[in-house]
Design an enzyme around this catalytic site. Structure first.
Site, short mmCIF file in Angstrom:
data_model
loop_
_atom_site.label_atom_id
_atom_site.label_comp_id
_atom_site.label_asym_id
_atom_site.label_seq_id
_atom_site.Cartn_x
_atom_site.Cartn_y
_atom_site.Cartn_z
N MET A 1 8.85 22.93 68.53
CA MET A 1 8.27 23.35 69.80
C MET A 1 6.92 22.69 70.05
O MET A 1 6.64 22.24 71.17
CB MET A 1 8.11 24.87 69.84
CG MET A 1 7.51 25.39 71.14
SD MET A 1 7.30 27.18 71.15
CE MET A 1 9.00 27.74 71.28
N TYR B 1 12.68 21.64 60.58
CA TYR B 1 13.79 22.54 60.83
C TYR B 1 15.12 21.85 60.54
O TYR B 1 15.34 20.69 60.91
CB TYR B 1 13.79 23.02 62.27
CG TYR B 1 12.75 24.06 62.58
CD1 TYR B 1 12.77 25.31 61.94
CD2 TYR B 1 11.75 23.83 63.50
CE1 TYR B 1 11.83 26.28 62.22
CE2 TYR B 1 10.80 24.79 63.80
CZ TYR B 1 10.84 26.01 63.15
OH TYR B 1 9.90 26.97 63.44
N LYS C 1 8.47 13.00 95.18
CA LYS C 1 9.06 14.32 94.93
C LYS C 1 8.89 14.68 93.45
O LYS C 1 8.48 13.85 92.64
CB LYS C 1 10.54 14.30 95.30
CG LYS C 1 11.39 13.35 94.47
CD LYS C 1 12.84 13.39 94.88
CE LYS C 1 13.68 12.43 94.03
NZ LYS C 1 15.11 12.51 94.32
N ARG D 1 27.21 13.94 98.13
CA ARG D 1 26.17 14.90 97.79
C ARG D 1 25.61 15.49 99.08
O ARG D 1 25.83 16.65 99.37
CB ARG D 1 25.08 14.20 96.95
CG ARG D 1 24.08 15.15 96.32
CD ARG D 1 23.17 14.45 95.34
NE ARG D 1 22.29 13.46 95.95
CZ ARG D 1 21.32 12.81 95.30
NH1 ARG D 1 21.14 13.05 94.00
NH2 ARG D 1 20.56 11.94 95.92
#
Length: 355
Positions: free
Chosen positions: A299, A251, A34, A129
């Site tokens: 990024m 940053y 999956k 679940r």
């Protein structure tokens, strides 16, 4: 072309499948593919796992992709169908489904099918679940058997703490008591259960994260189970900077040098799937030598300490995770799990399949 690349080893997949089989020699292996095979590429992974007895996915589109590629093994939709019209395709292509709720039973009761379907009836043993609670199990099973649409039945559950110290004793006992007197095949074991609790192997085991070469337990390394990493995420240094003591980087100026520091700028950032929250000191390998990240992940770029790797210049090879630096180590440093990192590798990262 940007130098970042994810290399996928088919031989490592086959090796890890063999490891799973060695731990559960009397069970069939359902390879869980999956989430695009945990980020490795669905059909890429299937090639390496072609010796598996079955494949577990989520959606009908994935199931059909596998079947249309020519694979004849059992294919199991882990969340079952999402609408009744999917049942026609499931029947036509011999796809197995999980049934975990009343609505899915109603779909089977109300539809006409050319051929009956293999069903895994899911029992909720405490994870809360998916699945029928034990008190509702007998009625759910009776309705499935009476509807005339079920070719064969397997009983399944999923353990919430198979990878933790508490283990599976409680929910395993719930499953055994709930299904007592019924002689149907069972499917209980995820990777952690497969490796730790042979009594719960049953007729099917569902091997997931271990197939991709990472450990399902934080307390034990993948290498301790003889698992091999399947994905190697690599890039290159695209620039070099030199910092004096007191100068900062990136940053937020999140790293400040305390001594003269040589910094490599790497073409990899959070838009490629590398975790933005990875802190200073996250392990990485440059030119074959272990070092660490510095500053805040951007990024498209991140920073590595190459002060002690004088040969590292522009174009130097960088392994973000793979054979030298395990994805588990990076995940632990970033406060997450390897599943998330592997699944998060972005489509813009080129993927190379290696035999």
């Amino acid at each position: 072309m940007r130098p970042i690349q994810a290399s996928i080893s088919l031989s490592a997949l086959a090796h890890n499948l063999a490891v799973a089989r060695s731990h559960a020699p009397h069970s069939k292996i359902m390879a869980v593919v999956k989430a695009n095979a945990y980020g490795h590429g669905l059909l890429n992974a299937i090639r390496g796992l072609k010796a598996a007895d079955g494949f577990a996915i989520l959606g009908l589109d994935e199931a059909l992709a596998i079947r249309n590629a020519g694979y004849l093994q059992t294919i199991l939709m882990l969340e079952g169908v999402f609408s009744s019209d999917e049942l026609t395709h499931v029947s036509e292509h011999a796809i197995s489904i999980v049934v975990h709720c009343d609505a899915q039973i109603k779909m089977l009761e109300q539809i006409k099918l050319a051929k009956p379907i293999s069903v895994h009836l899911k029992i909720n043993t405490g994870m809360n679940r998916l699945g029928f609670k034990p008190i509702d199990f007998e009625l759910a099973m009776a309705r499935l058997l009476a509807c005339g649409k079920v070719a064969d039945l397997t009983l399944m559950t999923h353990f919430a703490t198979a990878d933790e110290a508490s283990g599976i004793a409680g929910p395993f006992d719930v499953f055994n008591k709930t299904t007592q007197g019924h002689q149907y095949p069972s499917s209980l074991a995820n990777s952690a259960t497969l490796l730790r609790f042979p009594a719960a192997h049953g007729q099917w085991v569902r091997a997931g994260i271990m197939l991709y070469g990472t450990s399902p337990m934080a307390s034990q390394s993948a290498a301790s189970f003889n698992l091999k990493p399947v994905m190697q995420l690599t890039s290159q240094i695209i620039a070099v900077q030199s910092l004096e003591a007191g100068e900062s980087l990136g940053y937020g100026l999140a790293f400040t040098a305390t001594k003269k520091t040589r910094v490599g700028i790497v073409a990899c950032g959070y838009a490629d799937g590398y975790p933005r929250h990875a802190p200073n000191g996250t392990p990485v390998a440059v030119a074959g030598k272990l070092t660490q990240t510095l500053g805040r992940v951007s990024m498209d770029m991140l920073y590595v300490d190459i002060s002690n790797i004088p040969e590292a210049e522009m174009g130097a090879h960088v392994e973000l995770w793979g054979s030298q630096v395990s994805v588990d180590e990076v995940a632990q440093a970033a406060g997450t799990i390897s599943y998330e990192l592997l699944c998060a590798v972005a489509p813009r990262v080129s993927m190379k399949v290696e035999d």
